[in-house]
Design an enzyme around this catalytic site. Structure first.
Site, mmCIF file in Angstrom:
data_model
loop_
_atom_site.group_PDB
_atom_site.id
_atom_site.type_symbol
_atom_site.label_atom_id
_atom_site.label_comp_id
_atom_site.label_asym_id
_atom_site.label_seq_id
_atom_site.Cartn_x
_atom_site.Cartn_y
_atom_site.Cartn_z
ATOM 1 N N GLY A 40 0.504 -5.116 0.944
ATOM 2 C CA GLY A 40 -0.696 -5.198 0.117
ATOM 3 C C GLY A 40 -0.413 -5.879 -1.215
ATOM 4 N N ALA A 49 0.851 -1.188 0.000
ATOM 5 C CA ALA A 49 0.000 0.000 0.000
ATOM 6 C C ALA A 49 0.885 1.235 0.000
ATOM 7 C CB ALA A 49 -0.883 -0.009 1.238
ATOM 8 N N GLU A 98 4.518 -5.208 7.112
ATOM 9 C CA GLU A 98 3.739 -4.145 7.769
ATOM 10 C C GLU A 98 4.171 -3.872 9.193
ATOM 11 O OE1 GLU A 98 2.526 -6.528 5.906
ATOM 12 O OE2 GLU A 98 0.879 -5.807 4.645
ATOM 13 N N GLU A 139 -0.796 -9.405 -0.539
ATOM 14 C CA GLU A 139 -2.209 -9.650 -0.245
ATOM 15 C C GLU A 139 -3.039 -9.705 -1.532
ATOM 16 O OE1 GLU A 139 -2.151 -6.430 2.690
ATOM 17 O OE2 GLU A 139 -2.985 -7.852 4.144
HETATM 18 N N1 3HC Z 1 4.581 3.524 -0.286
HETATM 19 C C1 3HC Z 1 5.022 4.741 -0.684
HETATM 20 N N2 3HC Z 1 6.256 4.957 -1.183
HETATM 21 C C2 3HC Z 1 7.059 3.903 -1.277
HETATM 22 C C3 3HC Z 1 6.674 2.615 -0.879
HETATM 23 C C4 3HC Z 1 5.356 2.440 -0.371
HETATM 24 N N3 3HC Z 1 4.901 1.247 0.008
HETATM 25 N N4 3HC Z 1 7.697 1.767 -1.074
HETATM 26 C C5 3HC Z 1 8.698 2.507 -1.588
HETATM 27 N N5 3HC Z 1 8.315 3.792 -1.721
HETATM 28 C C6 3HC Z 1 9.088 4.911 -2.272
HETATM 29 C C7 3HC Z 1 10.252 5.300 -1.391
HETATM 30 O O1 3HC Z 1 9.841 6.244 -0.429
HETATM 31 C C8 3HC Z 1 11.226 5.869 -2.398
HETATM 32 O O2 3HC Z 1 10.778 7.169 -2.691
HETATM 33 P P1 3HC Z 1 11.845 8.325 -3.022
HETATM 34 O O3 3HC Z 1 12.601 7.852 -4.223
HETATM 35 O O4 3HC Z 1 11.014 9.520 -3.236
HETATM 36 O O5 3HC Z 1 12.719 8.432 -1.804
HETATM 37 C C9 3HC Z 1 10.977 5.021 -3.650
HETATM 38 O O6 3HC Z 1 9.682 4.435 -3.472
HETATM 39 C C10 3HC Z 1 11.988 3.905 -3.850
HETATM 40 O O7 3HC Z 1 12.078 3.176 -2.625
HETATM 41 P P2 3HC Z 1 13.492 2.765 -1.998
HETATM 42 O O8 3HC Z 1 14.406 3.925 -2.019
HETATM 43 O O9 3HC Z 1 13.206 2.112 -0.710
HETATM 44 O O10 3HC Z 1 13.974 1.722 -3.095
HETATM 45 P P3 3HC Z 1 14.676 0.320 -2.908
HETATM 46 O O11 3HC Z 1 14.830 -0.218 -4.269
HETATM 47 O O12 3HC Z 1 15.851 0.436 -2.007
HETATM 48 O O13 3HC Z 1 13.629 -0.609 -2.108
HETATM 49 C C11 3HC Z 1 11.508 -1.625 -1.618
HETATM 50 C C12 3HC Z 1 12.400 -0.954 -2.697
HETATM 51 C C13 3HC Z 1 12.122 -2.965 -1.176
HETATM 52 C C14 3HC Z 1 10.173 -1.874 -2.254
HETATM 53 C C15 3HC Z 1 11.400 -0.687 -0.403
HETATM 54 O O14 3HC Z 1 11.029 0.593 -0.863
HETATM 55 C C16 3HC Z 1 10.391 -1.092 0.620
HETATM 56 O O15 3HC Z 1 10.660 -1.926 1.451
HETATM 57 N N6 3HC Z 1 9.186 -0.481 0.573
HETATM 58 C C17 3HC Z 1 8.183 -0.612 1.577
HETATM 59 C C18 3HC Z 1 7.500 -1.936 1.503
HETATM 60 C C19 3HC Z 1 6.414 -2.004 2.546
HETATM 61 O O16 3HC Z 1 6.609 -1.712 3.711
HETATM 62 N N7 3HC Z 1 5.213 -2.416 2.126
HETATM 63 C C20 3HC Z 1 4.092 -2.502 2.996
HETATM 64 C C21 3HC Z 1 3.305 -1.227 2.950
HETATM 65 S S1 3HC Z 1 1.959 -1.217 4.077
HETATM 66 C C22 3HC Z 1 0.805 -2.214 3.370
HETATM 67 O O17 3HC Z 1 1.007 -2.724 2.314
HETATM 68 C C23 3HC Z 1 -0.443 -2.384 4.139
HETATM 69 C C24 3HC Z 1 -1.308 -3.453 3.571
HETATM 70 O O18 3HC Z 1 -1.437 -4.502 4.495
HETATM 71 C C25 3HC Z 1 -2.679 -2.947 3.218
#
Ligand code: 3HC
Length: 712
Positions: A109, A63, A132, A112
């Protein structure tokens, strides 16, 4: 509006390509676009099945984390997750086979969505996970209900409470994926749809039955996980909510379990813990963005490195380079010192092998990247030198002057000094544009923080190169200004000052340590100092005293210096703030002698010792950090409050789920912090002065992060 999901039909299979760069994060618009694309495929008579696939480098990284900030009430959270649950139920109810084709990551997500598809195929390099919990929330789009049905409860518990993604082959073994391919994912996915479409197969994850035996084993695993989390979570609540939600999957029908997940998820989204962790997610990424250094600033390629000084820090830094695959020269003044450094390195690697964290082959390969030397031979071909000699200005200046003579003009010259003025070293080198601070934290091969100290003449290229290099070394690089102690140690001095004074006022070493561990630090100030060495701090204090300076304003406790004089340097000598089972041993017991020394020191300052509450200990120490942090910010030595938070989380283990010292101060409320500073000034003296920035923010009704916020 860009098209968020492309729709193309080949061989009666609809390819639904998610296209929301950079990571295909699920915004509300993207959730809807997926829903519509699947509905279109179901209605399309020219289509027998569908593939959901990601454009760019990844499937779906979850998400959009920014969305959570827009959810302000429990009702809004429940409404949002009910809508997502209903949407995923529509995907799952699609009457034609729907295959998720995963490359890069399927996280949160993203996984999911994939689990609501009928089948999942991935390339071998892909990863799937439910991270998460690292954001203080739980999988909120059915993940806690569908994952245990696919993988069993034990794997689901591990993935959802730890947050660590698993590789595609592991996910295949666990039953999360149906197929893994080496390359051509698209072709593999189309073939999978075709075979399922031909036989009319659709498998809904929600319909997978959990047998009574599986449920019983799963419930036992839940109990075991809760017990293990008791200590490992260090006060964070989200991992417990994850277990509750998975328990609901084992004991309730799918819809009722999903309702429970929604409730738990709503509480987590609104928690201060989650706000703190979401803040850190973005702060960690922001640290590499420096306002006056454009993204396209040239970055030097680092092919070879050298480290000067093979003491504890130098050895750890050499290991960091070797671990990242960069060949490194390690220089010492003589063979004996060099051999001591190499012995430390060998011991560390051997301990990794003994713990199963490294294979003997990898040890041999990695250690071979470190070339010990007592000369500057080969320095003319390195791209960076890290100076890690004894913390003495004259010695360091001489080293920098020498380095300028033996390296190429473009070679980066970095100092690992934790206190000294980088400008002076820059001048001594005669090549100030290439001189920069690379301040590692002990043990350098383990701690993730790298303070990148930008001196007056440091070039933009040197800063940009250092930030890129930090990432390659597996570190979080934070650019700071060149003030005394930089940011981390400058603030630490105030943290330690309060710890010593609290001891003199009547707190005990175990009590102060316990109060901070209960707050969420991995180790309290005294335990930490016993690990780092009491001698290190005393030597720095003595050096400063010789210059007529102190590390922090206010009274300087004599207790640590008395321990130093007694040869009690900490773990390494078998005694420090605690007594240890043996020199180098870790089993510790409190030592009544410390109280005697503290009582005498207190008497000399006219302080009568008396009982102190744990809450007061935490308040004093966190207030000292926030007040000094405000000064650091105002003076421009840190670019943003988030940079200080990242430094404290990675450098000193400030509890992540509290967001770092500046974020935490906002959650307490800056008016409360300011009132405390004023009260301490009354009680203890003028050395407690409110930072002007703190006073101004309070007057303007703002926090370090703009809008003033308080925890519930
Ligand atoms: N939401 C918003 N922005 C995100 C994002 C997300 N889920 N994941 C990554 N981004 C953004 C980063 O902020 C970054 O933005 P920027 O360039 O402006 O700084 C850009 O995308 C690239 O991210 P990274 O610099 O982290 O790039 P990497 O290649 O090093 O890593 C990744 C990629 C492994 C996907 C890492 O970004 C990551 O771990 N992301 C978060 C994953 C996460 O936590 N997902 C769960 C979200 S909560 C959810 O899904 C709830 C659900 O249950 C409903």
């Amino acid at each position: 509006m860009p098209t968020l999901v492309h729709y193309d039909v080949t061989d009666r299979v609809a390819l639904l390509t998610v296209d929301n760069p950079p990571v295909n994060a699920l915004t509300p618009a993207l959730w809807n676009a997926i829903d519509e694309a699947v509905a279109r495929g179901v209605a399309d008579e020219a289509v027998d099945g569908m593939v959901l696939i990601g454009a760019g480098s990844t499937f779906i990284a979850g998400a959009d984390i920014k969305i959570f900030d827009t959810l302000r009430s429990r009702e809004q959270c429940l409404e949002r997750s009910a809508a997502n649950h209903a949407l995923l139920a529509r995907l799952e109810n699609a009457t034609k086979p729907l295959v998720a084709a995963i490359h890069g990551n399927a996280l949160g997500g993203g996984l999911e969505v994939a689990m609501a598809c009928h089948f999942r195929i991935a390339v071998v390099s892909a990863h799937v996970g439910q991270p998460e919990v690292l954001l203080g929330i739980i999988p909120g789009a059915g993940g806690t209900q569908r994952l245990p049905r696919l993988s069993g409860a034990a794997v689901a518990l591990e993935m959802c409470t730890g947050g660590k993604p698993v590789s595609a082959p592991d996910a295949l073994r666990a039953g999360i994926l149906d197929q893994v391919v080496d390359d051509d994912l698209r072709a593999g996915a189309i073939a999978l749809v075709n075979t399922r479409a031909a036989t009319g197969q659709i498998r809904r994850t929600r319909d997978i039955a959990i047998t009574p035996t599986e449920a019983a084993a799963g419930l036992a695993a839940c109990e075991k996980t809760r017990a293990a989390l008791g200590t490992a979570s260090r006060g964070s609540r989200a991992p417990f909510a994850v277990v509750d939600a998975i328990e609901a999957a084992l004991t309730l029908p799918f819809d009722a379990g999903s309702a429970r997940e929604r409730e738990l998820s709503a509480d987590c989204i609104l928690s201060t813990e989650s706000k703190a962790l979401r803040h850190l997610f973005f702060a960690e990424r922001e640290v590499s963005k420096i306002p006056d250094i454009p993204k396209d600033t040239p970055v030097a390629e680092i092919r070879r490195a050298a480290v000067v000084g093979a003491g504890t820090m130098g050895a750890g830094i050499a290991m960091t380079y070797a671990n990242a695959g960069i060949p490194v020269l390690l220089k010492e003044v003589d063979e004996a010192a060099l051999e001591r450094g190499m012995a430390t390195i060998r011991r560390n690697y051997e301990s990794s092998v003994a713990k199963g964290r490294m294979t003997p082959d990898a040890l041999a390969r990695t250690i071979a990247r470190i070339t010990p030397t007592t000369s500057y031979d080969g320095f003319d071909s390195v791209d960076v030198v890290v100076e890690a000699v004894f913390e003495n200005m004259d010695l360091k200046k001489a080293t920098f002057a020498e380095l300028a003579g033996v390296t190429r003009a473009e070679c980066l010259l970095a100092s690992n000094s934790s206190t000294l003025d980088i400008d002076e070293l820059a001048t001594a080198s005669g090549r100030p544009a290439q001189v920069i601070g690379h301040h590692y934290f002990s043990p350098a091969n383990v701690m993730k923080l790298l303070e990148i100290v930008r001196a007056r003449a440091t070039s933009k290229e040197a800063v940009a190169t250092s930030l890129t290099l930090a990432k390659r070394l597996g570190k979080v690089g934070v650019v700071v200004g060149n003030c005394f102690g930089f940011v981390a140690n400058r603030m630490l001095a105030y943290y330690m000052r309060e710890a010593y004074l609290l001891l003199e006022e009547g707190g005990t070493v175990p009590q102060i340590d316990r109060a901070l561990v209960e707050f969420g630090f991995p180790v309290g100030p005294f335990g930490m100092q016993d690990i780092a060495g009491i001698d290190v701090g005393t030597r720095i204090r003595q050096y400063l005293a010789s210059l007529g300076k102190t590390r922090a304003e206010g009274p300087q406790s004599e207790v640590p210096d008395e321990l130093f004089a007694l040869g009690r340097y900490g773990q390494k000598t078998g005694a420090g703030w605690y007594k240890y089972d043996a020199p180098g041993g870790r089993a510790r017991t409190p030592d009544p002698l410390i109280d005697e020394i503290a009582t005498r020191a207190a008497a000399r300052r006219g302080v009568t010792r008396g009982p102190i509450e744990d809450a007061d200990i935490v308040a004093r120490i966190t207030t000292a950090l926030a007040n000094e942090g405000a000064r650091v910010l105002e003076e421009g030595y840190a670019l943003r409050p988030g940079d200080i938070d990242v430094i404290y989380v990675y450098g000193f283990g400030f509890p992540r789920w509290r967001g770092g010292p500046m974020f935490y101060a906002d959650t307490v409320g800056l008016p409360v912090i300011l009132a405390r500073v004023r009260e301490y000034r009354e009680r203890f003296g003028d050395y407690w002065r409110p930072a002007p920035l703190l006073e101004r923010l309070v007057a303007e009704g703002r926090g370090f992060y703009g809008q003033a916020q308080r925890s519930a």
